[in-house]
Design an enzyme around this catalytic site. Structure first.
Site, PDB file in Angstrom:
ATOM      1  N   HIS A   1       2.853   5.479   3.250  1.00  0.00           N
ATOM      2  CA  HIS A   1       2.670   5.481   1.996  1.00  0.00           C
ATOM      3  C   HIS A   1       0.855   5.424   2.332  1.00  0.00           C
ATOM      4  CE1 HIS A   1       0.221   4.571  -1.727  1.00  0.00           C
ATOM      5  NE2 HIS A   1      -0.081   3.571  -1.071  1.00  0.00           N
TER       6      HIS A   1
ATOM      7  N   CYS B   1       2.902   1.684  -5.213  1.00  0.00           N
ATOM      8  CA  CYS B   1       3.129   2.956  -4.236  1.00  0.00           C
ATOM      9  C   CYS B   1       4.804   3.061  -3.695  1.00  0.00           C
ATOM     10  CB  CYS B   1       2.216   2.091  -3.575  1.00  0.00           C
ATOM     11  SG  CYS B   1       0.836   2.370  -3.743  1.00  0.00           S
TER      12      CYS B   1
ATOM     13  N   ASN C   1      -6.242   6.593  -1.941  1.00  0.00           N
ATOM     14  CA  ASN C   1      -4.507   6.261  -1.974  1.00  0.00           C
ATOM     15  C   ASN C   1      -4.559   6.657  -3.411  1.00  0.00           C
ATOM     16  OD1 ASN C   1      -2.850   4.728  -2.992  1.00  0.00           O
ATOM     17  ND2 ASN C   1      -3.124   2.645  -2.047  1.00  0.00           N
TER      18      ASN C   1
HETATM   19  O1  LIG Z   1     -12.536  -5.391   3.423  1.00  0.00           O
HETATM   20  C1  LIG Z   1     -11.599  -4.738   3.842  1.00  0.00           C
HETATM   21  O2  LIG Z   1     -11.316  -3.525   5.226  1.00  0.00           O
HETATM   22  C2  LIG Z   1     -10.836  -3.908   2.982  1.00  0.00           C
HETATM   23  C3  LIG Z   1      -9.731  -5.029   2.762  1.00  0.00           C
HETATM   24  C4  LIG Z   1      -8.780  -4.654   1.405  1.00  0.00           C
HETATM   25  N1  LIG Z   1      -8.281  -2.758   1.949  1.00  0.00           N
HETATM   26  C5  LIG Z   1      -7.002  -2.778   0.938  1.00  0.00           C
HETATM   27  C6  LIG Z   1      -5.743  -3.775   0.835  1.00  0.00           C
HETATM   28  C7  LIG Z   1      -4.526  -3.691   0.800  1.00  0.00           C
HETATM   29  C8  LIG Z   1      -4.910  -2.661   0.812  1.00  0.00           C
HETATM   30  C9  LIG Z   1      -3.550  -1.502  -0.156  1.00  0.00           C
HETATM   31  C10 LIG Z   1      -3.255  -1.308  -1.376  1.00  0.00           C
HETATM   32  C11 LIG Z   1      -1.811  -0.609  -1.835  1.00  0.00           C
HETATM   33  C12 LIG Z   1      -1.850   0.238  -3.291  1.00  0.00           C
HETATM   34  O3  LIG Z   1      -1.571   0.896  -3.043  1.00  0.00           O
HETATM   35  C13 LIG Z   1      -0.850  -0.292  -0.683  1.00  0.00           C
HETATM   36  C14 LIG Z   1      -0.625  -0.663   0.105  1.00  0.00           C
HETATM   37  C15 LIG Z   1      -2.014  -1.796   0.730  1.00  0.00           C
HETATM   38 CL1  LIG Z   1      -1.569  -1.721   2.603  1.00  0.00          CL
HETATM   39  C16 LIG Z   1      -5.595  -0.669   0.494  1.00  0.00           C
HETATM   40  N2  LIG Z   1      -6.781  -1.450   1.270  1.00  0.00           N
HETATM   41  C17 LIG Z   1      -8.915  -1.880   1.824  1.00  0.00           C
HETATM   42  C18 LIG Z   1     -10.247  -3.051   3.130  1.00  0.00           C
END
Ligand SMILES: O=C(O)C1CCN(c2ccc(-c3cc(CO)ccc3Cl)cn2)CC1
Length: 317
Positions: A242, A111, A272
């Site tokens: 991002h 990313c 994403n």
């Molecule tokens: O339980 C919850 O709330 C969940 C907790 C975990 N979550 C996440 C965690 C990390 C990412 C993420 C991914 C990338 C990869 O491109 C880059 C940057 C990020 Cl910050 C996206 N979502 C979703 C909700």
């Protein structure tokens, strides 16, 4: 010379999959997805692959410019979901548009890929190249474990990019590229089975796997700290982060002590899209007239994700 963005374009595959659609065959809910991520829908490529979406972006960029494909010195594609390991998506696109004078290669930084790729292109222009395409394109839908609701609902497909041309005026004023390979396993995808007739190592699950908590903390701590150092006392008009998660972006805005209005978001519509997320956002903001090329607006592009890799660019458009 210095690089100047002279055109932007995006391409999203036709099929839209809403959160509601996902509930039909996955144990999730629109409420959970929206409240935890901000995502409402995503575009999913059907028969198209990453190269096809990047080609559409390249075509649009060439149409918007008055250039011929043979005028291009480089085609750089940032992707973690290439059609092949060889040829690069960049070479496929170079051939599809007939830019036979351009060198071409892919950048793999998940990313953070578009920021790494644009910084790389800037360095080529500063060392003498005249113009080229920088595209972020992803079909993460082919890498996902569609049984794993914790990751499958987060990602979307798409591509977008810019035409970068040599100019006497500096535009990409400052770049910071960082990585932490010790946390390489925080986001893995596309493992290619490590075996040959002389040894058969155990199979490894090639589906995308993410340590959500680990990446979350990385974004809030390492990325935010680097962004603060990078900005110093610069005044920034917009932060193009991002587009991974709405709550993360809101927390980063608070930590930066900047109003949320400076952190435009479109992840609700695309999920994403990894390396494509920043250029998709950039193109939409230009189409909406919120950003205008050649008006000296100061924007920061910040990519962060698998690698772990992250990077910042300060651009005066
Ligand atoms: O339980 C919850 O709330 C969940 C907790 C975990 N979550 C996440 C965690 C990390 C990412 C993420 C991914 C990338 C990869 O491109 C880059 C940057 C990020 Cl910050 C996206 N979502 C979703 C909700």
């Amino acid at each position: 010379s210095f690089g100047k963005i002279t055109a932007t374009a995006r391409y999203l595959p036709k099929k839209v999959v809403t959160n509601e659609d996902l509930t039909k065959w996955m144990d999730t809910s629109d409420e959970w997805i929206q409240s935890r991520t901000g995502i409402r829908q995503r575009h999913i490529a059907e028969a198209e692959n990453t190269s096809d979406m990047c080609f559409k972006v390249a075509e649009k960029l060439m149409t918007k410019s008055k250039l011929e494909p043979v005028d291009l010195d480089f085609v750089i594609v940032a992707t973690m979901s290439p059609d092949y390991t060889s040829p690069s998506v960049a070479c496929q696109v170079q051939g599809m548009i007939g830019a036979n004078q351009a060198m071409a290669f892919d950048v793999t930084a998940a990313c953070a890929g578009f920021v790494y790729a644009l910084a790389t292109a800037e360095n080529f222009i500063r060392s003498g190249m005249k113009r080229g395409l920088v595209i972020g394109g992803e079909k993460t839908s082919k890498l996902l474990d569609w049984e794993d609701r914790s990751s499958a609902v987060l990602f979307g497909d798409g591509a977008a990019g810019v035409l970068l041309e040599a100019s006497e005026q500096a535009s990409i004023m400052k770049q910071m590229l960082r990585a932490d390979g010790e946390r390489a396993t925080s986001l893995t995808a596309g493992y290619r089975q490590n075996k040959n007739p002389f040894c058969t190592n155990p199979e490894v699950n090639p589906s995308l796997a993410m340590d959500g908590r680990g990446i979350w903390n990385f974004a809030l701590n390492d990325v935010t700290k680097s962004l603060k150092e990078f900005i110093g006392d610069e005044s920034v008009d917009y932060y193009l982060l991002h587009q991974a998660n709405k709550r993360i972006i809101e927390k980063i805005a608070r930590k930066m002590n900047e109003p949320i209005e400076k952190f435009p978001m479109n992840l609700m519509n695309y999920g994403n899209t990894s390396a494509a997320s920043i250029p998709i956002l950039l193109d939409e903001l230009i189409e909406a007239g919120i950003l205008t090329l050649n008006e000296k607006q100061k924007v920061v592009l910040t990519g962060y994700g698998g690698g772990l890799a992250w990077g910042n660019l300060l651009i005066q458009l």
